[in-house]
Write an enzyme that holds these catalytic residues in place. Structure first.
Site, PDB file in Angstrom:
ATOM      1  N   GLY A   1      53.922 -78.197  23.491  1.00 54.90           N
ATOM      2  CA  GLY A   1      52.403 -78.519  23.928  1.00 54.90           C
ATOM      3  C   GLY A   1      51.833 -79.132  23.659  1.00 54.90           C
ATOM      4  O   GLY A   1      50.464 -79.550  24.919  1.00 54.90           O
ATOM      5  N   CYS A   2      52.258 -80.365  23.179  1.00 56.62           N
ATOM      6  CA  CYS A   2      51.005 -81.712  23.661  1.00 56.62           C
ATOM      7  C   CYS A   2      51.381 -82.186  24.933  1.00 56.62           C
ATOM      8  O   CYS A   2      51.052 -82.997  25.538  1.00 56.62           O
ATOM      9  CB  CYS A   2      51.621 -82.871  22.686  1.00 56.62           C
ATOM     10  SG  CYS A   2      50.459 -81.937  21.421  1.00 56.62           S
ATOM     11  N   THR A   3      52.789 -81.609  25.227  1.00 57.89           N
ATOM     12  CA  THR A   3      53.259 -82.375  27.080  1.00 57.89           C
ATOM     13  C   THR A   3      52.658 -81.643  27.696  1.00 57.89           C
ATOM     14  O   THR A   3      52.314 -82.147  28.883  1.00 57.89           O
ATOM     15  CB  THR A   3      54.810 -82.421  26.330  1.00 57.89           C
ATOM     16  OG1 THR A   3      55.441 -83.438  25.847  1.00 57.89           O
ATOM     17  CG2 THR A   3      55.333 -83.424  28.421  1.00 57.89           C
TER      18      THR A   3
ATOM     19  N   ALA B   1      49.170 -83.390  28.041  1.00 59.11           N
ATOM     20  CA  ALA B   1      48.376 -83.661  28.493  1.00 59.11           C
ATOM     21  C   ALA B   1      48.909 -84.182  30.207  1.00 59.11           C
ATOM     22  O   ALA B   1      48.582 -85.069  30.905  1.00 59.11           O
ATOM     23  CB  ALA B   1      49.735 -85.136  27.997  1.00 59.11           C
TER      24      ALA B   1
END
Length: 158
Positions: free
Chosen positions: A48-50, A53
């Site tokens: 999710g963070c990738t 970003a």
């Protein structure tokens, strides 16, 4: 958990960054013509963070052209942020808040539901801080996917 709303004074911060430097909100505000987008995310390199970003990376040129500067903040170590920024080719600053002081000041650390369980952790959140240091936009519990597109719409950029 206290949350910030539009019109509140943004908590100032100075944090270490990927690449070995440091970043301060005051310095960023001095460079941004429209505002500083501060986003908080749980953990560099997770799916999710990738996604989030990379969405910011894909929209970075249009955000920068519109006068915004982006900074991502997580409790990750500098080494982890360095690896993440390099692997994903991120053009914006990633800052480390290991003691969670800034996360707490923005209301981005606290209880949340994760896979149906109540846990304490980073609440995925995004803020726009104007040149005067005031919160111009505050969004809590944002989704990793599609958030940047919604943010751009909210800012009148799409």
């Amino acid at each position: 958990m206290a949350t910030l709303t539009v019109g509140d004074v943004a908590p100032e911060f100075t944090l270490p960054t990927a690449g070995g430097g440091e970043v301060s909100l005051a310095e960023l505000r001095g460079r941004a013509t429209k505002g500083v987008i501060v986003y908080f995310y749980p953990s560099a390199g997770t799916p999710g963070c990738t996604t989030q970003a990379c969405d910011f990376k894909d929209s970075y040129a249009s955000l920068e052209q519109a006068g915004y500067i982006v900074v991502g903040i997580s409790p990750d170590s500098i080494a982890k942020l360095d690896s993440f920024a390099e692997r994903e080719g991120l053009p914006f600053t990633l800052a480390s808040d290991p003691d969670k002081t800034v996360l707490e000041a923005y209301g981005a650390w606290g209880e949340k539901k994760l896979y149906g369980k109540l846990v304490v952790g980073v609440i995925r959140s995004t803020f726009v801080v104007d040149g005067d240091g005031t919160i111009a936009l505050a969004q809590y519990n944002v989704r990793a996917t599609g958030h940047v597109a919604k943010l751009k719409r909210d800012l009148g950029l799409s």
